[in-house]
Design a protein around this motif. Structure first.
Motif, short mmCIF file in Angstrom:
data_model
loop_
_atom_site.label_atom_id
_atom_site.label_comp_id
_atom_site.label_asym_id
_atom_site.label_seq_id
_atom_site.Cartn_x
_atom_site.Cartn_y
_atom_site.Cartn_z
N VAL A 1 -17.77 -12.94 62.35
CA VAL A 1 -16.71 -11.93 62.37
C VAL A 1 -15.83 -12.13 63.60
O VAL A 1 -14.60 -12.14 63.54
CB VAL A 1 -17.29 -10.50 62.38
CG1 VAL A 1 -16.16 -9.47 62.44
CG2 VAL A 1 -18.19 -10.25 61.18
N LYS B 1 -11.67 -10.69 63.28
CA LYS B 1 -11.50 -9.46 62.52
C LYS B 1 -12.07 -8.28 63.29
O LYS B 1 -12.94 -8.44 64.15
CB LYS B 1 -12.24 -9.57 61.18
CG LYS B 1 -11.80 -10.76 60.35
CD LYS B 1 -10.33 -10.71 59.97
CE LYS B 1 -9.92 -11.95 59.20
NZ LYS B 1 -8.86 -11.73 58.27
N ALA C 1 -14.50 -5.97 59.22
CA ALA C 1 -15.80 -6.26 58.62
C ALA C 1 -16.79 -5.18 59.01
O ALA C 1 -16.85 -4.76 60.17
CB ALA C 1 -16.30 -7.62 59.08
N ILE D 1 -20.60 -6.95 54.86
CA ILE D 1 -21.43 -8.16 54.91
C ILE D 1 -22.74 -7.90 55.66
O ILE D 1 -22.89 -6.90 56.37
CB ILE D 1 -20.66 -9.35 55.55
CG1 ILE D 1 -20.17 -8.99 56.95
CG2 ILE D 1 -19.49 -9.77 54.70
CD1 ILE D 1 -19.46 -10.12 57.65
N CYS E 1 -10.44 -9.97 54.63
CA CYS E 1 -10.51 -8.59 55.11
C CYS E 1 -9.73 -8.40 56.41
O CYS E 1 -9.27 -9.35 57.04
CB CYS E 1 -11.96 -8.17 55.33
SG CYS E 1 -12.66 -8.79 56.87
N THR F 1 -19.55 -15.01 52.51
CA THR F 1 -19.20 -14.24 53.70
C THR F 1 -17.88 -14.72 54.28
O THR F 1 -17.03 -13.94 54.67
CB THR F 1 -20.32 -14.37 54.75
OG1 THR F 1 -21.55 -13.96 54.14
CG2 THR F 1 -20.07 -13.51 55.96
N LEU G 1 -14.58 -12.53 54.72
CA LEU G 1 -14.01 -12.38 56.06
C LEU G 1 -12.55 -12.78 56.10
O LEU G 1 -11.73 -12.14 56.73
CB LEU G 1 -14.79 -13.22 57.06
CG LEU G 1 -16.01 -12.55 57.65
CD1 LEU G 1 -16.74 -13.52 58.57
CD2 LEU G 1 -15.60 -11.30 58.42
N ALA H 1 -14.53 -5.75 54.48
CA ALA H 1 -15.59 -6.62 53.94
C ALA H 1 -16.94 -6.04 54.36
O ALA H 1 -17.14 -5.67 55.51
CB ALA H 1 -15.45 -8.03 54.48
#
Ligand code: DC
Length: 655
Positions: free
Chosen positions: A501, A506, A480, A400, A477, A470, A474, A398
């Motif tokens: 995150v 993640k 991130a 972001i 994924c 977002t 998240l 991801a």
């Protein structure tokens, strides 16, 4: 179709592990070593090491492999030579024959044919599967073990035929040497392989370790639950009830199957696919009744069949046809009596036992009555591995960051001109707002990129939607990439995103973009900001790039790999506890209220992100937990991933 590549030296446990996984997943299995042994057998039978002669012989006596992991067999022509290829003579010649490039080229074709003919998945073991045969394998494992452990295992396998552990060890080392040093496709780990050391693992533990990765990466098919029944019995309402508010229309498959819509659902920690079928009806002439094509296909694809009946209407004659079809499918069936809104309805609905599909499960899709119990019943019927392949093995990233930090430019810098929106998603829950991007030697799936318009105009709307977006990215994924604009001060919003995150558990890589605009003054400033604001994610790797010019864009792939590797790392229990023992010995936990909590042991409860549980006799101070976390990181790495350290208090050690 999922390919798992399992490479490693002899005796590391490849065969038993590969077969174990294939059996558990219901997949095929290919032992490529058996193919090399078979061709060595051919070479020995014609007493020649010339590849022309061997390949000539192969043309009239082709090698074939039966890919059933419960009973794998290798044939030369029509002759089963599964036993003969294990002879000492074959074993002592196989490394030489398998080092001949022309032989490898020929067997490469054969291996690919066998792999392509697999249905749902295949576990392929060998030496060069991840590097040469299947560089696109969804999961690559490099399985190793100490030479001592390998020799003992091989010796046990050979039983009476063994010449003793020592000699087996010498022969293994010699084969390792030839296999690793040959010019063509030597034994070596693929750069994106997960290393698993089986020295201290039992076979089951080794299989569990790989199974955990397959599960984590969603490579095992999710079970499919089909909702079948006449129109208007409330199938869709029921599905909405199951999904709660998170209604995720996954896809509307074109063609005949247009009306089979799939949704991803989660209940009691099990994920599965709910398939809505458009319903089926009697033909307009009213005489012949036909099960619709969509229901028919759903019945074939699904792992569990739910037959929904409107309890206020009861079963109609035309339901009989579907009931017969359902029975023929020989799959677990659940009879659902919908529109049971109260106890009196329930009494009436008991007549549905007459359908002959067992106990009716009463539910009111509209009001929710009984839906939790129903989901419990469904989940109980789910097989461990189902028919819905959700992911393809590309790591999910991801991208972001707050508006205007350069996310789109970064995406463009990484992809060059080749940004490809993924829209090839037949029968899966892949999202059409993902993009597949090649860089640094791998293909990556950038999830949820729809928000990253190629033109710079960014969410002018409220923060709310940006946050929601977002969160979705998240959730989907594995790692991130948080993009910061290095040329301006780190903002509250940047930190909020980083915290998101961390909380989502993640892996994380921080990209400091617009590095071309960072001068010396700004650098000093930035160092201070980093020290002040980013200390909580000290473990995250930072990559300085200038997306506009492409400067340092090649630094991202290695950082992503490191982060993902840490995110999925598992520390063997024995190592973890010897580390912990030494740590406590040197620095015992602080005394509280006159008592010193005793720490019994620790275990890694999960991966992605790594989660540790420490069992102790009493409460452990947060500062001491942080100390343990810090030392865990020093000892075992974990760069790029959050880790969780939990303490569980037990009264006595043996509880
Ligand atoms: O896995 P095994 O021990 O049965 O393999 C026999 C030999 O075949 C091994 O010494 C090296 C060779 N081999 C190879 O070169 N490439 C493969 N993919 C598999 C095996």
């Amino acid at each position: 179709m999922i390919v798992v590549a399992l490479d490693g030296p002899s005796g590391s446990g490849k065969s038993s592990t590969s077969k174990g996984i294939a059996i558990r997943a219901g997949w095929n299995y290919l032992d490529t070593g058996a193919l090399y042994r078979a061709i060595t057998y051919i070479a020995l039978s014609i007493k020649s090491e010339s590849h022309q002669n061997i390949l000539h012989e192969l043309a009239s006596r082709p090698i074939s492999f039966s890919a059933d992991p419960k009973d794998p067999k290798v044939f030369v022509g029509d002759t089963d030579i599964s036993v003969e290829i294990r002879s000492h003579e074959v074993t002592s010649h196989v490394s030489i024959i398998s080092a001949i490039p022309e032989i490898r080229a020929e067997l490469l074709k054969l291996q690919r044919e066998i792999i392509e003919s697999a249905q749902h998945g295949i576990v392929v073991e060998g030496r060069d599967i991840g590097t040469v045969v299947c560089p696109d394998a969804a999961l690559k494992i490099f399985l190793t073990a100490d030479i001592g452990a390998r020799a003992i295992r091989r010796d046990a396998e050979l039983a009476g035929a063994s010449r003793g552990v020592e000699e087996v060890g010498t022969s293994l080392s010699e084969r390792d040497r030839i296999d690793s040093t040959r010019a063509v496709s030597p034994l070596e780990p693929a750069f994106d392989a997960v290393h698993v050391d089986s020295t201290e693992l039992s076979l089951d533990e080794t299989i569990d370790r790989i199974w955990e990765l397959l599960k984590e990466r969603s490579l095992l098919g999710l079970p499919i639950v089909a909702m079948l029944g006449r129109p208007n019995v409330g199938k869709s309402t029921l599905i909405n009830r199951f999904l709660g508010r998170r209604e995720a229309i996954v896809e509307d498959t074109p063609g005949v199957t247009r009306d089979r819509i799939q949704y991803e659902c989660e209940w009691g920690n099990r994920r599965f696919i709910i398939m809505d079928t458009g319903g089926w009806e009697s033909k307009p002439d009213g005489i012949s009744v036909q099960v619709s094509a969509s229901a028919e296909i759903a019945m074939q694809e699904a792992d569990v069949l739910c037959f929904v009946v409107d309890s206020q209407v009861g079963a109609l004659d035309e339901d009989d046809v579907l009931v017969q079809e359902l029975r023929k499918a020989k799959k677990p069936i659940l009879l659902i009596a919908n529109k049971v809104d109260g106890d009196s309805d329930e009494a009436d609905a008991h007549s549905l036992w007459n359908i002959g599909l067992g106990e009716p499960h009463f539910v009111s899709a509209l009001h929710g009555r009984g839906s939790g119990d129903l989901l419990d019943s469904i989940v109980k019927l789910l097989p461990e591995v189902g028919n819905a392949q959700v992911h393809d093995g590309y790591r999910r990233i991801a991208l972001i960051g707050r508006p205007n930090v350069g996310k789109s430019s970064l995406l463009n810098a990484l992809a060059g001109e080749d940004r490809a929106i993924v829209d090839d998603a037949a029968g899966t829950t892949r999202d059409p707002i993902d993009e597949l991007i090649d860089f640094g030697g791998s293909t990556w799936r950038f999830v949820d990129t729809a928000g990253l318009k190629k033109r710079a105009h960014q969410a002018s709307g409220t923060d709310y939607y940006a946050t929601l977006r977002t969160e979705t990215a998240l959730e989907r994924c594995e790692c991130a990439v948080v993009v910061l604009d290095a040329s301006v001060p780190i903002s509250e919003q940047d930190l909020r995103i980083i915290t998101m995150v961390e909380e989502a558990g993640k892996a994380l890589v921080i990209v400091m973009n617009k590095w071309d605009l960072v001068d010396e003054d700004r650098r000093d400033q930035l160092d201070k900001e980093i020290e002040r604001h980013l200390d909580q994610v000290e473990w995250a790797q930072r990559v300085n790039v200038a997306a506009k010019t492409g400067w340092h864009r090649d630094r991202l792939a290695p950082a992503l790999r490191t982060a993902l590797d840490s995110w999925e790392r598992r520390v063997p229990t024995s190592k973890l506890n010897s580390f912990l023992g030494a740590l406590i010995g040197a620095t015992p936990p602080p005394v509280r209220g006159g008592k010193q909590p005793k720490i019994f042991y620790a275990t890694q409860a999960g991966i992605a992100p790594p989660k540790f549980v420490i069992f102790s006799s009493g409460w452990i101070e947060p500062s001491y937990r942080r100390f343990i976390e810090r030392r865990l990181r020093e000892e075992f790495g974990f760069a790029g991933t959050p880790i969780v350290v939990a303490v569980r208090v037990k009264e006595r050690e043996n509880e």
